[in-house]
Design a protein around this motif. Structure first.
Motif, PDB file in Angstrom:
ATOM      1  N   UNK A 136      -2.920 -84.066 -54.138  1.00 33.65           N
ATOM      2  CA  UNK A 136      -1.899 -83.013 -54.153  1.00 33.65           C
ATOM      3  C   UNK A 136      -1.505 -82.600 -52.740  1.00 33.65           C
ATOM      4  N   UNK A 137      -2.498 -82.397 -51.871  1.00 30.31           N
ATOM      5  CA  UNK A 137      -2.191 -81.993 -50.499  1.00 30.31           C
ATOM      6  C   UNK A 137      -1.473 -83.108 -49.743  1.00 30.31           C
ATOM      7  N   UNK A 138      -1.952 -84.324 -49.864  1.00 27.37           N
ATOM      8  CA  UNK A 138      -1.371 -85.445 -49.136  1.00 27.37           C
ATOM      9  C   UNK A 138       0.076 -85.699 -49.538  1.00 27.37           C
ATOM     10  N   UNK A 139       0.395 -85.469 -50.817  1.00 23.34           N
ATOM     11  CA  UNK A 139       1.751 -85.702 -51.306  1.00 23.34           C
ATOM     12  C   UNK A 139       2.681 -84.519 -51.059  1.00 23.34           C
ATOM     13  N   UNK A 144      -5.504 -83.583 -42.102  1.00 22.52           N
ATOM     14  CA  UNK A 144      -6.107 -83.382 -43.412  1.00 22.52           C
ATOM     15  C   UNK A 144      -7.394 -84.194 -43.476  1.00 22.52           C
ATOM     16  N   UNK A 145      -8.516 -83.514 -43.741  1.00 18.33           N
ATOM     17  CA  UNK A 145      -9.797 -84.199 -43.898  1.00 18.33           C
ATOM     18  C   UNK A 145     -10.107 -84.300 -45.384  1.00 18.33           C
ATOM     19  N   UNK A 146     -10.207 -85.508 -45.885  1.00 15.03           N
ATOM     20  CA  UNK A 146     -10.566 -85.748 -47.285  1.00 15.03           C
ATOM     21  C   UNK A 146     -11.987 -86.296 -47.292  1.00 15.03           C
ATOM     22  N   UNK A 147     -12.931 -85.438 -47.625  1.00 14.00           N
ATOM     23  CA  UNK A 147     -14.351 -85.788 -47.532  1.00 14.00           C
ATOM     24  C   UNK A 147     -15.135 -84.902 -48.505  1.00 14.00           C
TER      25      UNK A 147
END
Length: 223
Positions: free
Chosen positions: A38-41, A4-7
């Motif tokens: 939301x995605x990470x959880x 998962x890229x959070x950027x």
């Protein structure tokens, strides 16, 4: 392997995404705080690349939430904020590593592989179970030192299994780990059957001391 890229910087996000896809990673992304949280959880990832400064919130708060929820998601912080305080705080909260922008993509790849190995394989280069060995870097699976030819999806799926021997894995978890988070919109998950059937056949032909067993109505497990 799923990342998962959070950027929030679109050009950088696209550059990282294209590079990691070329290295056979499955990529999901988020560009603001709420979507990222939301995605990470909701889903499981082999590694999360986390920017600190995000629209709507701070990336370190996402890291705190993950740790409070006991979500064992390896995290590599990516941030232009190269202060000692930010680095120390991120690592204290529970990040696995910290990489300051700008960075070389080769270094990013090395850090990701190192984090995945440390978290999933206790630092070992090879994943071994019974008479089977898997090398994540070369993407090769061997039985008694003889290579088993697996395509990309078969390798990713078997990698997920061999890290979790004797554990019952639901179809949804298997599909999300290899095909991505949007598969929850599919009408059914029957397409995974052919992939597992091919892996079972190749393991049997190579005389591997293991098999993938189906548990009716639930999923599969490697035994």
């Amino acid at each position: 392997m799923k990342i998962l890229i959070i950027e929030d910087e679109t050009s950088l996000l696209q550059t990282i995404e294209e590079f990691l896809k070329s290295e056979n990673f499955l990529i999901e992304s988020a560009q603001d705080y709420n979507a990222a949280l939301e995605k990470a959880m909701t889903y499981d990832y082999d590694c999360i690349l986390l920017d600190i400064m995000l629209p709507g919130g701070n990336g370190l708060d996402i890291l705190k939430t993950l740790k409070e929820a006991h979500k064992k998601q390896p995290v590599l912080i990516l941030s232009a904020k190269d202060s000692v305080e930010d680095k120390v705080l991120g690592l204290e909260i529970g990040a696995d590593d910290y990489l300051a922008k700008p960075f070389h993509l080769a270094e990013l790849l090395a850090r990701i592989k190192s984090i995945i190995r440390r978290n999933a394989q206790d630092g070992e280069q090879l994943v071994k179970y019974k008479n089977v060995s898997l090398d994540p870097d070369s993407r090769q699976v061997t039985v008694n030192e003889k290579i088993i030819p697996l395509n990309r999806k078969e390798f990713d799926l078997f990698y997920y299994f061999i890290l979790r021997p004797n554990k019952l894995l639901e179809k949804t978890s298997l599909v999300e780990s290899v095909w991505g988070d949007h598969t929850d919109q599919a009408d059914n998950l029957d397409f995974i059957y052919s992939q597992i059937k091919n892996i079972r056949k190749k393991l049997k032909e190579a005389e591997a001391d293991m098999d993938i067993q189906a548990v009716y109505g639930v999923g599969y497990k490697l035994v």
